[in-house]
Design an enzyme around this catalytic site. Structure first.
Site, PDB file in Angstrom:
ATOM      1  N   LYS A  27      -9.344   2.316  16.917  1.00 46.96           N
ATOM      2  CA  LYS A  27      -9.188   1.859  15.408  1.00 46.96           C
ATOM      3  C   LYS A  27     -10.264   3.013  14.700  1.00 46.96           C
ATOM      4  O   LYS A  27      -9.677   3.530  13.699  1.00 46.96           O
ATOM      5  CB  LYS A  27      -9.525   0.670  15.169  1.00 46.96           C
ATOM      6  CG  LYS A  27      -8.629  -0.490  15.596  1.00 46.96           C
ATOM      7  CD  LYS A  27      -7.129  -0.198  15.154  1.00 46.96           C
ATOM      8  CE  LYS A  27      -6.072  -1.237  15.737  1.00 46.96           C
ATOM      9  NZ  LYS A  27      -4.657  -0.785  15.225  1.00 46.96           N
ATOM     10  N   SER A  83      -8.573  -2.637  11.615  1.00 47.31           N
ATOM     11  CA  SER A  83      -9.162  -3.747  11.848  1.00 47.31           C
ATOM     12  C   SER A  83     -10.790  -3.727  11.593  1.00 47.31           C
ATOM     13  O   SER A  83     -11.524  -2.636  11.515  1.00 47.31           O
ATOM     14  CB  SER A  83      -9.134  -3.915  13.530  1.00 47.31           C
ATOM     15  OG  SER A  83      -9.829  -4.892  14.126  1.00 47.31           O
ATOM     16  N   ASP A  92     -17.195  -8.748  22.249  1.00 44.88           N
ATOM     17  CA  ASP A  92     -17.267  -9.700  20.988  1.00 44.88           C
ATOM     18  C   ASP A  92     -18.625  -9.608  20.519  1.00 44.88           C
ATOM     19  O   ASP A  92     -19.559  -9.162  20.958  1.00 44.88           O
ATOM     20  CB  ASP A  92     -17.100 -10.990  21.508  1.00 44.88           C
ATOM     21  CG  ASP A  92     -15.774 -11.669  21.906  1.00 44.88           C
ATOM     22  OD1 ASP A  92     -14.871 -11.071  21.288  1.00 44.88           O
ATOM     23  OD2 ASP A  92     -15.645 -12.598  22.370  1.00 44.88           O
ATOM     24  N   TYR A  99     -10.749  -1.014  22.068  1.00 45.93           N
ATOM     25  CA  TYR A  99     -10.097  -1.212  21.265  1.00 45.93           C
ATOM     26  C   TYR A  99     -10.610  -1.020  20.000  1.00 45.93           C
ATOM     27  O   TYR A  99      -9.878  -0.385  19.032  1.00 45.93           O
ATOM     28  CB  TYR A  99      -9.715  -2.950  21.157  1.00 45.93           C
ATOM     29  CG  TYR A  99      -8.969  -3.321  20.194  1.00 45.93           C
ATOM     30  CD1 TYR A  99      -7.440  -2.905  19.817  1.00 45.93           C
ATOM     31  CD2 TYR A  99      -9.770  -4.254  19.051  1.00 45.93           C
ATOM     32  CE1 TYR A  99      -7.013  -3.362  18.439  1.00 45.93           C
ATOM     33  CE2 TYR A  99      -9.095  -4.545  17.839  1.00 45.93           C
ATOM     34  CZ  TYR A  99      -7.710  -4.217  17.664  1.00 45.93           C
ATOM     35  OH  TYR A  99      -7.072  -4.479  16.473  1.00 45.93           O
TER      36      TYR A  99
END
Length: 339
Positions: free
Chosen positions: A155, A126, A299, A151
Site C-alpha cells: 500500500k 489502508s 499486527d 501487505y
C-alpha cells in the site's frame, strides 16, 4: 450515465461500493478474477439496485488481458481500484505473491488509463501505510513508519506510484486510507464471505457463532492497551462504500485541490478485540467460545483515525454504529448458512 470501472468489484468492499455507485446513478463495469469472491455477488447487487452490472472475469496480473480490456472499454470515465490481496498474516507468509498481485496490477491499470485518457482514479489504500503510529488518533500528515507487513508495504509503494504518476501525467488520484471495514448491506443480499479461513475478526466471530469455526482465536492479550488486545477503528462497510462515491465525484467535478490527495476513512474511535466480542455477544445474545493465542506477525498495537479532513473537505462522515455493523454481519452470516 458515466461509466466507472471497479476492479475487484465482486469482493467485500468492492461489491458494496458498486451498490453505492449504482444507487447514485453511475453505470458500473466490474472486473474480478474471483480469487476471493463469488459470481453469486452479482445477483445480490442486482436485487438491491435493480440493475445488473457489467462483469468481466479478468486477472489484472496479465498485462495483455488488461490492454485488451481497455481497448474495448475506452469510454470509462473513472476507476476505483480495489483488486488486491489483503490479509496481513498471509502477506508475511507469501510476500512475493503480494508484491506481484498488488503492485503489478496497479501499474498495468495506470498504464492503460494514461494510454486512453482516463484521468480519475480512486485507490483502495489502508491505515497500514502508517505502520505503528507514534501518536493517536492518526492524521493524514502523520509520518509513514516502516511497514509492519508486506501487505502494508504494498500500500505504501502503491501510493508512491500514484504520486509519481500524477506528477507527470494527466491523472488525478485520491487514496482512501481506510481502517477496518465490518458489517454487510442491510438487505443481507451481500456481505463479507471470505474463501477459506477468515483473516479478519468479524467474519471469524460470525462463523464461530454459526458453528462453522470451533473457537475464535484472539491474537495476543499482552499489548499495551487497556485490556491487552489490539485496538482498531471499525467502520461499517456501507459508510466506507459511500466515501468512495463522494471521493469519485470530487474528481469528476474537478473539485480536487491537488492532483493527488489522501483521506482517512474511519469512525475516529478505537475498539479492542475484546470490546468487539462483548458488543457482538450483547447485541445478538450469542455466546462466543474464544481463546487467547500468540500474537500474529505484522499486527500493530493500536490504530484509529482522525477523520476531520474527510469530514471537512469531502463532506463525508461515518453514520452507522458498530452495533448496526455487527447486527448486519450476523444477519448476513445466518442467511448464507441457511440458503
Amino acid at each position: 450515465m458515466k461509466k466507472i470501472l471497479v476492479t475487484g468489484g465482486l469482493g467485500y468492499i468492492g461489491s458494496h461500493t458498486v451498490v453505492a455507485l449504482q444507487k447514485a446513478g453511475y453505470e458500473t463495469i466490474i472486473v474480478d478474477n474471483l480469487s476471493n469472491s463469488s459470481l453469486n455477488v452479482l445477483g445480490g447487487i442486482a436485487r438491491i439496485t435493480n440493475v445488473s452490472p457489467t462483469f468481466e472475469r479478468l486477472d489484472l496480473r496479465y498485462k495483455a488481458e488488461v490492454v485488451d480490456f481497455f481497448k474495448r472499454h475506452s469510454d470509462i470515465e473513472g476507476v476505483i481500484h480495489f483488486a488486491a490481496s489483503k490479509a496481513v498474516g498471509e502477506s508475511v507468509e507469501k510476500p512475493l505473491y503480494y508484491y506481484e498481485n498488488n503492485i503489478h496490477t496497479l501499474v498495468y491499470v495506470l498504464q492503460e488509463c494514461v494510454a486512453h485518457g482516463i484521468e480519475n482514479i480512486i485507490f483502495s489504500s489502508s491505515c497500514t501505510v502508517y505502520g505503528q503510529p507514534e501518536t493517536l488518533p492518526i492524521t493524514e500528515t502523520a509520518p509513514t513508519q516502516a511497514a509492519a507487513s508486506p501487505y502494508g508495504n504494498t500500500k505504501q509503494i502503491s501510493e508512491e506510484i500514484l504520486i509519481d504518476t500524477c506528477a507527470v501525467e494527466n491523472m488525478n488520484a485520491i487514496s482512501l486510507r481506510y481502517f477496518n471495514p465490518i458489517g454487510a448491506h442491510k438487505s443481507a443480499e451481500i456481505g463479507e464471505l471470505p474463501i477459506g479461513v477468515p483473516q479478519n475478526l468479524v467474519p471469524y466471530i460470525t462463523q464461530t457463532a454459526a458453528g462453522i469455526r470451533e473457537k475464535l482465536s484472539v491474537f495476543g492479550d499482552d499489548y499495551d492497551t487497556p485490556d491487552g488486545s489490539c485496538i482498531r477503528d471499525y467502520i461499517h462497510v456501507m459508510d466506507l462504500a459511500e466515501a468512495h462515491v463522494v471521493a469519485l465525484e470530487r474528481l469528476l467535478d474537478n473539485k480536487n485541490e491537488e492532483k493527488y490527495e489522501m483521506f482517512n476513512v474511519g469512525t475516529g474511535r478505537g475498539s479492542s478485540v475484546f470490546e468487539v466480542i462483548e458488543a457482538f455477544e450483547k447485541g445478538t445474545g450469542e455466546n462466543l467460545d474464544y481463546s487467547v493465542v500468540d500474537r500474529r506477525p505484522g499486527d500493530v498495537t493500536a490504530v484509529y483515525a482522525d477523520t476531520s479532513k474527510a469530514n471537512k473537505v469531502l463532506g463525508w462522515k461515518a453514520r452507522r454504529t458498530m452495533e448496526e455493523a455487527l447486527a448486519s454481519a450476523w444477519k448476513w452470516e445466518q442467511k448464507v448458512r441457511n440458503s
